[in-house]
Motif scaffolding. Structure first.
Motif, PDB file in Angstrom:
ATOM      1  N   ALA A  86      44.764 -52.107  27.918  1.00  6.22           N
ATOM      2  CA  ALA A  86      44.064 -51.408  26.839  1.00  6.22           C
ATOM      3  C   ALA A  86      43.113 -52.371  26.121  1.00  6.22           C
ATOM      4  CB  ALA A  86      45.066 -50.831  25.847  1.00  6.22           C
ATOM      5  N   GLY A  87      41.919 -51.917  25.871  1.00  8.02           N
ATOM      6  CA  GLY A  87      40.949 -52.725  25.142  1.00  8.02           C
ATOM      7  C   GLY A  87      40.222 -53.753  25.996  1.00  8.02           C
ATOM      8  N   THR A  88      40.400 -53.710  27.298  1.00  6.91           N
ATOM      9  CA  THR A  88      39.713 -54.654  28.173  1.00  6.91           C
ATOM     10  C   THR A  88      38.229 -54.331  28.194  1.00  6.91           C
ATOM     11  OG1 THR A  88      41.678 -54.845  29.547  1.00  6.91           O
ATOM     12  CG2 THR A  88      39.616 -55.582  30.515  1.00  6.91           C
ATOM     13  N   ARG A  89      37.421 -55.355  28.074  1.00  5.12           N
ATOM     14  CA  ARG A  89      35.968 -55.171  28.065  1.00  5.12           C
ATOM     15  C   ARG A  89      35.469 -55.291  29.505  1.00  5.12           C
ATOM     16  NH1 ARG A  89      34.403 -59.426  23.533  1.00  5.12           N
ATOM     17  NH2 ARG A  89      35.612 -60.696  24.944  1.00  5.12           N
ATOM     18  N   ILE A 128      30.145 -58.633  34.332  1.00  9.89           N
ATOM     19  CA  ILE A 128      29.049 -59.596  34.162  1.00  9.89           C
ATOM     20  C   ILE A 128      29.501 -60.986  34.605  1.00  9.89           C
ATOM     21  CG2 ILE A 128      27.639 -60.821  32.443  1.00  9.89           C
ATOM     22  CD1 ILE A 128      27.464 -58.154  30.913  1.00  9.89           C
ATOM     23  N   VAL A 129      30.691 -61.389  34.220  1.00  6.63           N
ATOM     24  CA  VAL A 129      31.214 -62.706  34.603  1.00  6.63           C
ATOM     25  C   VAL A 129      31.401 -62.788  36.114  1.00  6.63           C
ATOM     26  CG1 VAL A 129      33.214 -64.233  34.425  1.00  6.63           C
ATOM     27  CG2 VAL A 129      32.296 -63.168  32.382  1.00  6.63           C
ATOM     28  N   ILE A 130      31.953 -61.744  36.722  1.00  2.00           N
ATOM     29  CA  ILE A 130      32.176 -61.754  38.174  1.00  2.00           C
ATOM     30  C   ILE A 130      30.853 -61.861  38.914  1.00  2.00           C
ATOM     31  CG2 ILE A 130      32.960 -60.349  40.122  1.00  2.00           C
ATOM     32  CD1 ILE A 130      35.198 -59.314  38.234  1.00  2.00           C
ATOM     33  N   VAL A 165      29.507 -64.948  41.310  1.00  2.00           N
ATOM     34  CA  VAL A 165      29.135 -64.702  42.707  1.00  2.00           C
ATOM     35  C   VAL A 165      27.718 -65.213  42.960  1.00  2.00           C
ATOM     36  CG1 VAL A 165      28.581 -62.866  44.368  1.00  2.00           C
ATOM     37  CG2 VAL A 165      30.731 -62.801  43.102  1.00  2.00           C
ATOM     38  N   LEU A 166      26.798 -64.906  42.051  1.00  2.00           N
ATOM     39  CA  LEU A 166      25.426 -65.403  42.183  1.00  2.00           C
ATOM     40  C   LEU A 166      25.384 -66.930  42.102  1.00  2.00           C
ATOM     41  CD1 LEU A 166      23.497 -62.769  40.038  1.00  2.00           C
ATOM     42  CD2 LEU A 166      23.513 -62.996  42.537  1.00  2.00           C
ATOM     43  N   TYR A 167      26.202 -67.503  41.243  1.00  2.00           N
ATOM     44  CA  TYR A 167      26.269 -68.957  41.108  1.00  2.00           C
ATOM     45  C   TYR A 167      26.755 -69.598  42.412  1.00  2.00           C
ATOM     46  CZ  TYR A 167      27.742 -73.543  39.410  1.00  2.00           C
ATOM     47  OH  TYR A 167      27.914 -74.893  39.238  1.00  2.00           O
ATOM     48  N   ALA A 168      27.767 -68.999  43.021  1.00  2.36           N
ATOM     49  CA  ALA A 168      28.295 -69.540  44.287  1.00  2.36           C
ATOM     50  C   ALA A 168      27.218 -69.527  45.371  1.00  2.36           C
ATOM     51  CB  ALA A 168      29.510 -68.735  44.740  1.00  2.36           C
ATOM     52  N   TYR A 169      26.402 -68.490  45.391  1.00  2.00           N
ATOM     53  CA  TYR A 169      25.319 -68.423  46.374  1.00  2.00           C
ATOM     54  C   TYR A 169      24.210 -69.410  46.018  1.00  2.00           C
ATOM     55  CZ  TYR A 169      21.367 -66.809  49.058  1.00  2.00           C
ATOM     56  OH  TYR A 169      20.288 -66.767  49.886  1.00  2.00           O
ATOM     57  N   LEU A 218      26.754 -67.030  30.399  1.00  2.00           N
ATOM     58  CA  LEU A 218      28.089 -67.031  29.815  1.00  2.00           C
ATOM     59  C   LEU A 218      28.053 -67.192  28.296  1.00  2.00           C
ATOM     60  CD1 LEU A 218      30.069 -69.147  32.431  1.00  2.00           C
ATOM     61  CD2 LEU A 218      30.009 -66.662  32.180  1.00  2.00           C
ATOM     62  N   LEU A 219      27.147 -68.019  27.800  1.00  2.00           N
ATOM     63  CA  LEU A 219      27.071 -68.246  26.361  1.00  2.00           C
ATOM     64  C   LEU A 219      26.443 -67.076  25.605  1.00  2.00           C
ATOM     65  CD1 LEU A 219      26.042 -71.993  26.345  1.00  2.00           C
ATOM     66  CD2 LEU A 219      28.182 -71.054  25.490  1.00  2.00           C
ATOM     67  N   ARG A 220      25.504 -66.371  26.229  1.00  2.00           N
ATOM     68  CA  ARG A 220      24.808 -65.286  25.529  1.00  2.00           C
ATOM     69  C   ARG A 220      25.377 -63.899  25.816  1.00  2.00           C
ATOM     70  NH1 ARG A 220      22.419 -65.401  21.269  1.00  2.00           N
ATOM     71  NH2 ARG A 220      21.120 -63.680  21.905  1.00  2.00           N
ATOM     72  N   ALA A 221      25.917 -63.653  26.993  1.00  2.00           N
ATOM     73  CA  ALA A 221      26.306 -62.292  27.362  1.00  2.00           C
ATOM     74  C   ALA A 221      27.760 -61.963  27.045  1.00  2.00           C
ATOM     75  CB  ALA A 221      26.048 -62.059  28.845  1.00  2.00           C
TER      76      ALA A 221
END
Length: 158
Positions: free
Chosen positions: A78-81, A87-89, A93-97, A115-118
């Motif tokens: 409950a309450g999971t964003r 966005i993090v996942i 994934v994009l970072y790994a590529y 990560l800092l802004r989103a």
């Protein structure tokens, strides 16, 4: 009155059961690598004993969940964003590529900005120095001090 006993939707019971299964896997892999002896430990010695400790702890969590009422599985989520989780996942994934394509610096700086802004937005005046400074400091320590070669990417930056 608080009810105690076995409940199928008890999140702690399921967590204990899942970690017990993981501990059995770790234990078996350690055994397959070879235990050796206490004086001459084999490759799997530490992994085997880590699996035993994990099994004991997970059984303890499961037993405790049967004795006392824990949270339900629904209450756990409950309450999971979910949007921020996605966005993090996607960012990782994009970072790994991008890591091998663009190199350490050119892929880590945008990741830090996302990560800092989103996720939990940090003001730009803090986010920009952190997003540039932390990767540069890490790059300097790894490359110059520890002599660890990081990928430089197609632009050969870093």
């Amino acid at each position: 009155m608080k009810s105690s006993g076995f409940r199928v939707n008890n999140a702690e019971l399921w967590g204990g059961a899942i970690w017990f299964a993981v501990s059995l896997f770790v234990l078996e892999q350690g055994r397959r690598l070879g235990l050796g002896t206490v004086n001459a430990p084999g490759m799997g010695f530490m992994m085997f004993w880590l699996g035993i400790v994990m099994a004991g702890l997970s059984l303890g969590v499961a037993a405790q969940s049967i004795r006392s009422e824990g949270p339900s599985i629904r209450a756990l989520w409950a309450g999971t964003r979910w949007v921020k989780t996605l966005i993090v996942i996607v960012a990782f994934v994009l970072y790994a590529y991008a890591f091998t394509q663009l190199g350490f610096l050119l892929s880590t700086i945008p990741l830090m900005l996302v990560l800092l802004r989103a996720i939990d937005p940090v003001r730009w005046v803090i986010a920009l120095p952190l997003a540039f400074g932390a990767p540069l400091l890490i790059w300097w320590v790894l490359e110059r001090v520890l002599q660890i070669q990081l990928p430089t990417g197609v632009f050969e930056i870093g």
